[in-house]
Design a protein around this motif. Sequence first.
Motif, PDB file in Angstrom:
ATOM      1  N   TYR A   1      -3.466   9.244  19.357  1.00 21.11           N
ATOM      2  CA  TYR A   1      -3.399   7.936  18.689  1.00 21.11           C
ATOM      3  C   TYR A   1      -4.013   6.847  19.565  1.00 21.11           C
ATOM      4  CZ  TYR A   1      -1.738   3.674  16.616  1.00 21.11           C
ATOM      5  OH  TYR A   1      -1.706   2.413  16.064  1.00 21.11           O
TER       6      TYR A   1
ATOM      7  N   GLN B   1      -0.385   6.796   8.027  1.00 14.20           N
ATOM      8  CA  GLN B   1      -0.614   5.733   7.050  1.00 14.20           C
ATOM      9  C   GLN B   1      -1.951   5.032   7.280  1.00 14.20           C
ATOM     10  OE1 GLN B   1       2.867   3.351   6.562  1.00 14.20           O
ATOM     11  NE2 GLN B   1       2.426   2.956   4.410  1.00 14.20           N
ATOM     12  N   GLY B   2      -2.433   5.064   8.526  1.00 11.90           N
ATOM     13  CA  GLY B   2      -3.752   4.504   8.811  1.00 11.90           C
ATOM     14  C   GLY B   2      -4.875   5.435   8.377  1.00 11.90           C
ATOM     15  N   ARG B   3      -4.507   6.624   7.913  1.00 10.86           N
ATOM     16  CA  ARG B   3      -5.482   7.645   7.493  1.00 10.86           C
ATOM     17  C   ARG B   3      -6.591   7.799   8.530  1.00 10.86           C
ATOM     18  NH1 ARG B   3      -4.539   5.110   2.291  1.00 10.86           N
ATOM     19  NH2 ARG B   3      -3.716   6.628   0.819  1.00 10.86           N
TER      20      ARG B   3
ATOM     21  N   CYS C   1       3.731   6.321  16.484  1.00 10.96           N
ATOM     22  CA  CYS C   1       2.309   6.668  16.344  1.00 10.96           C
ATOM     23  C   CYS C   1       2.079   7.599  15.163  1.00 10.96           C
ATOM     24  CB  CYS C   1       1.806   7.406  17.571  1.00 10.96           C
ATOM     25  SG  CYS C   1       1.669   6.374  18.990  1.00 10.96           S
TER      26      CYS C   1
ATOM     27  N   ARG D   1       3.466   7.455  12.304  1.00 12.58           N
ATOM     28  CA  ARG D   1       3.252   6.598  11.145  1.00 12.58           C
ATOM     29  C   ARG D   1       1.840   5.997  11.177  1.00 12.58           C
ATOM     30  NH1 ARG D   1       6.044   0.878   9.022  1.00 12.58           N
ATOM     31  NH2 ARG D   1       5.132   1.109   6.985  1.00 12.58           N
ATOM     32  N   GLY D   2       1.446   5.512  12.332  1.00 18.29           N
ATOM     33  CA  GLY D   2       0.121   4.894  12.458  1.00 18.29           C
ATOM     34  C   GLY D   2      -0.992   5.850  12.068  1.00 18.29           C
TER      35      GLY D   2
ATOM     36  N   HIS E   1       0.811  -1.212   0.000  1.00 19.00           N
ATOM     37  CA  HIS E   1       0.000   0.000   0.000  1.00 19.00           C
ATOM     38  C   HIS E   1       0.845   1.263   0.000  1.00 19.00           C
ATOM     39  CE1 HIS E   1      -4.134  -1.624   0.837  1.00 19.00           C
ATOM     40  NE2 HIS E   1      -3.355  -2.660   0.638  1.00 19.00           N
TER      41      HIS E   1
ATOM     42  N   LEU F   1      -7.807   7.313  19.762  1.00 24.37           N
ATOM     43  CA  LEU F   1      -8.501   6.996  18.500  1.00 24.37           C
ATOM     44  C   LEU F   1      -8.425   5.511  18.182  1.00 24.37           C
ATOM     45  CD1 LEU F   1      -7.162  10.039  16.490  1.00 24.37           C
ATOM     46  CD2 LEU F   1      -9.562   9.666  17.122  1.00 24.37           C
ATOM     47  N   SER F   2      -7.265   4.914  18.410  1.00 26.41           N
ATOM     48  CA  SER F   2      -7.107   3.519  18.004  1.00 26.41           C
ATOM     49  C   SER F   2      -7.800   2.575  18.970  1.00 26.41           C
ATOM     50  CB  SER F   2      -5.624   3.174  17.886  1.00 26.41           C
ATOM     51  OG  SER F   2      -4.992   3.280  19.134  1.00 26.41           O
TER      52      SER F   2
END
Lengths: 414, 157
Positions: free
Chosen positions: A406, A383-385, A377, A379-380, A313, A409-410
């Motif tokens: 992060y 890239q996790g948009r 985080c 990156r998370g 991706h 939200l996660s």
Amino acid sequence: MHHLIIGAGPAGVRAAETLRKLDGQAKITLIDGEGEAPYSRMAIPYYLSGKIDEQGTWLHRPVDFYAENAIDLVPGRVASVDAGAKTVTLEDGRSLAYDKLLLASGARAVNPPVEGLDGDLVHHCWTIDDARRIAQLAHEGARVVLMGAGFIGSIILESLVARGADLTVVEIEDRMVPRMLDETAGSMLKRWCEKKGVKVLTSTRIGGVYEGGGELNIALSTGEAIKADLLVVAAGVTPNIECMHGTGVESRSGVVVNSRMETSLPDVWAAGDCAEGCDFSTGDLSTLAIQPVAVEQARVAAQNMAGIATEYHCALPMNVLETLGLITTSFGKHDGLQTGERATALDEEQWRYIRLEFHDGKLIGAQTAGHVNMIGCLRGLIQGRMPLGPWKDILLREPHRVAEAYVDLSRGVS
Amino acid sequence: MDKALVIDVGKCTGCRQCELACSYEHTGTFNPARSRIAVFDFHEKGRFVPYTCTQCDQAWCQQVCPVGAITNEDGVKVVDAATCVGCKVCTIACPFGTVNYEPATGKVIKCDLCGGEPACAAACPTEAIVFTDVSVQGFEKMRAWAEKTDTAPQANA
């Protein structure tokens, strides 16, 4: 089935390992252009600073790993590829047939058009052999000039200082690491280095290098000249794709790959610094010569080579750098979009800076100096948009709370 | 790996015994800054969230390590401090932020499940953190949010 891999850097080695795990029977050949035990360039700064020995740079210890896993390590450089006949010819004339080919030939350091860069006192810092030569010359008190304060230059800067060299850094742009850090962070890094005793000349070009009497005379665009015992050139890299000339493979600066790491030729894949694939931040093709991308692309390529359809991706630009103790990072579209929003927080006394870039309620880029905690985080989130929801307004005011955002939200506790 | 840390945020009171236990287990000191588990305090919501590595299958940290310092011990990703050169590339590659650089040692640290007897779970007075069979539903929920990060190469087969 014979999987042939050109290149024994992190991409080539990770692909070979993955292929061996997926297929215990296939023949796997890894062509090693440097004729060294496969190693990671990322470890070179630590070798140069004396933190590790050469073995510490190896991708696998002991080196028996390859024989034990029936990975045939062949020293040699590839001269050409015949994708029709499915053969690879080495520079020494040997020819190897393949069923599936992975180009993981990496990149090499290049010289800018400056006179005098071919002498014995001028070296790149790209291969382990370069590092050995630098280690001989960069002794205690040696006058060393580093051309380029980009990512590579800034990461070896610390090693040169650790060796006791009297260091001067010369950078064309107006700040350090200009492609990773903005003016605030890049200038902060410069002040940090100067505080630690390194001379940093920005907006300065090396005009010519002249050797005489066992030392170098380096002419600068400012009109000054400096004497040095060693010049280290860190002025960029270019993909190694010459062996693909004549195959008709689609290429730009690197060999173009799709989301399965397939090139335009049948049964030929590419991964790592030589491959030009989708860039997460722009959606365009680019070569992002970084270790995380190299190994992720290699794994995806190997799975597809083994018949397991796998998609990648897009590659996210990201870097982490420690320069004499100051840690800087950048992720994604770190310079933002005109249509986006931005948050910054600067603490000059504590040498801390964070800049976040938002677009459409999401994080699209970030850069930091002096922040180390839970940095991944970023990156998370990017890239996790991840839609930031109410956290966007909080982060616009208090960008340093990004890890909290992060986790909230996660974990779905918003 | 048949057992994992399963965290029930509803049971966490924010006492931070887990952070102290983790720090003591790994460093011999009571220093939450050196803990591999961190408790987040969302005080507006009256909620505490203990947060650490889920030992994800993708193993971003292990995959990216340039010197093979992170190994997979029966599903648990363990940092060999002697091999780690402190390059920090795992700290940016882990999209969960659960590998951290420790300036005190010049190495990276992450949860290693204490070799099979996690000190955080043992220290938790309310069973907000339990070390139990991975088939427990809570763990699947934790993994599910991890999957939301679409950084993972997607296998179609």
